[in-house]
Write an enzyme that holds these catalytic residues in place. Structure first.
Site: not given
Length: 552
Positions: A94, A171-172, A238, A240, A267, A297
């Site tokens: 990516r 992105n985001e 994503h 996290y 991610e 990521w």
């Protein structure tokens, strides 16, 4: 400009809201009925496309992304990184691009070169605009509509590449402020690209800085998917520190699979920080179980280096995080399969490469060794080599290379190892194992360290501190104990990047998994919250594994 983790982590306040609202928002607001069974509403696109909730290649073969993110727009000269991640087994990358709203726009010629490099290295290329990151909360962020205009401006470059690229619109593209506003602009951007004639598979990121902790994408995925007239749309979550329990991860991923809505972990990170400890083991295991793609990521260049998979863009210097992603259980080396558009999985090629020659060792240090061997041959060409550590009847992959040499890093000083090599071709055929070579690492040099200590902030009765440990030697340090003493009765109450033990004024710190290795000329950082009285004098002397360090 480098991206920091602040753009992928919720605020502490948001984290508290997550705890209070998680069950309500993700459960009550998004029951299974909200993700009704999805079927492609229109005609399949040329090349990569979606069918019955799965990402397929143009020939109908299932394709599961296994790869990493690469910050191209901030490091445009690091195109060798594409070859490096391919050599480590990735089938997808990516690529971070910019549309000119926040960062200098990547030109049409630059994007064309990225696509060419991806194809040359037999990688599927996910292209994303990063300027949209955190819109609504990040004042500098651009809109999805602006990102869509950027893609339309690149149509001549992207048309005809549907077999090789996926367009990740932005992105985001929404922060934590009113994330419900994500749905309409996401739908509008999709329709704008389709109206402009794009047939590519389109990827859309979740709000809440990509983590969807309020369940907005999960609740609205069906309606957004239905708005794409081609049905060639894939959602990206994503993961996290919001996703720090197995239940949160499996519940989210299974909800999309059950609804036959295509999803990828676009991610994710594994190292713990002050916001939490992402459960990367469950992410990888569940992605493998459900055949979902994942893109870690990130390759290198983070201002927060614990998220660097490689140190300084060097594929021979993988961090602990990089070793986990490439060579760990359910990692890229174990699970990645090359896209069939490049010949991966070609049923007509059943001939394995010849066995590599017996490896020889050179440049052996306390923590690394370089291995070389006579190259293999193959009827259609050798794609690469895998170096394995042999221990009893167990093999563990420790390095990969497209050349007939590789450097194995992360070794322990004064330790005996046995290594061997396999060759592989693009069809996935693997040679017999080479003869083994025995290597004993050297001793770790002592006293090659410097330590920087600073107070980040203070308040009545407490403070936040930061300690940076730098390896000034020529060999990596693997495993360490940092020692120092406070002068004014301070105590450490919470720490990230290490585990403290305090006896009176004396503090001893052992590393977290992601700070355990300090590369030569590299550094790691440990942060903590402490208590204090009226005086808060900084420590003046530090030792690393018993050896005195210079204080900076």
């Amino acid at each position: 400009m480098r991206r920091t983790r602040s753009t992928t982590r919720k605020s502490l306040l948001a984290r508290l809201v997550t705890v209070l609202l998680g069950l309500v928002v993700v459960g009550a607001l998004c029951p299974a009925a909200a993700l009704a069974q999805a079927e492609p509403p229109g005609t399949q696109a040329t090349g990569l496309h979606i069918s019955n909730g799965r990402l397929l290649e143009g020939n109908g073969n299932d394709f599961v992304m296994r790869g990493v993110n690469h910050a191209h727009t901030w490091y445009p000269n690091e195109t060798q990184s594409l070859a490096d991640v391919k050599a480590l087994g990735a089938n997808t990358v990516r690529v971070v691009l910019a549309d000119g709203h926040r960062w200098t726009a990547n030109s049409a010629s630059d994007v064309a070169n990225v696509v060419t490099q991806c194809k040359a290295n037999k990688l599927i290329c996910v292209l994303e605009v990063h300027d949209t990151t955190g819109y609504g909360e990040e004042a500098a962020a651009g809109t999805l509509d602006q990102a869509a205009d950027y893609w339309i401006g690149l149509k001549n470059v992207l048309a005809g590449q549907e077999n090789y690229i996926i367009i990740n619109i932005g992105n985001e593209p929404w922060g934590n402020t009113d994330p419900a506003g994500w749905t309409a602009p996401t739908t509008a951007a999709i329709k704008k690209l389709r109206a402009a004639g794009f047939e590519h598979t389109i990827m859309v990121d979740a709000p809440n800085w990509g983590q969807d902790w309020q369940g907005v994408m999960r609740a609205n995925a069906q309606s957004v998917y239905a708005a794409d007239t081609t049905g060639n749309l894939i959602f990206s979550i994503h993961m996290y520190s919001v996703f720090d329990t197995a239940a949160e991860i499996t519940d989210y991923l299974n909800a999309f699979v059950t609804a036959k809505l295509p999803l990828v972990i676009g991610e994710f990170g594994g190292p713990a920080d002050q916001w939490g400890d992402p459960d990367e083991d469950t992410m990888l295991a569940t992605a493998e179980q459900l055949d979902l793609g994942y893109l870690a990521w990130s390759w290198s260049g983070n201002t927060d280096p614990i998220l660097d998979l490689s140190i300084g863009f060097d594929p021979t210097q993988l961090s602990a995080w990089g070793q986990r992603i490439f060579n760990g259980v359910n990692g890229i080396a174990q699970t990645s399969k090359e896209a069939t558009i490049y010949g991966g999985g070609n049923p007509g090629d059943t001939q394995a490469p010849t066995t590599p020659g017996t490896p020889t060792a050179s440049a052996v240090t306390a923590t690394s060794a370089t291995l070389s061997w006579t190259a293999s041959t193959d009827n259609v060409g050798v794609a690469g080599y895998d170096v394995v550590r042999v221990s009893g009847g167990t093999e563990t992959k420790v390095a990969a290379s497209t050349a007939n040499s590789a450097t194995v890093s992360g070794l322990t000083a004064k330790t005996a190892y046995t290594f061997a090599v396999y060759a592989r071709d693009a069809a996935g055929n693997r040679s017999s194992r080479s003869a083994t070579v025995n290597v004993t690492t050297g001793d770790t040099p002592a006293g090659n360290c410097s330590v920087g200590y600073r107070v980040v902030g203070e308040w009545q009765g407490g403070f936040q501190g930061e300690i940076t440990i730098r390896n000034t030697g020529t060999a990596a340090v693997n495993g360490w104990t940092l020692g120092f003493s406070f002068a004014n009765g301070q105590t450490v109450s919470n720490m990230w990047g290490g585990t403290p033990t305090q006896t009176g004024a004396a503090v001893s710190v052992t590393p977290a998994s992601y700070t355990s290795t300090i590369p030569a000329a590299g550094s790691v950082t440990v942060g903590f919250i402490g208590t204090k009285g009226a005086v808060n004098t900084a420590p003046t002397a530090f030792t690393l594994s018993g050896s005195a360090c210079t204080t900076t």
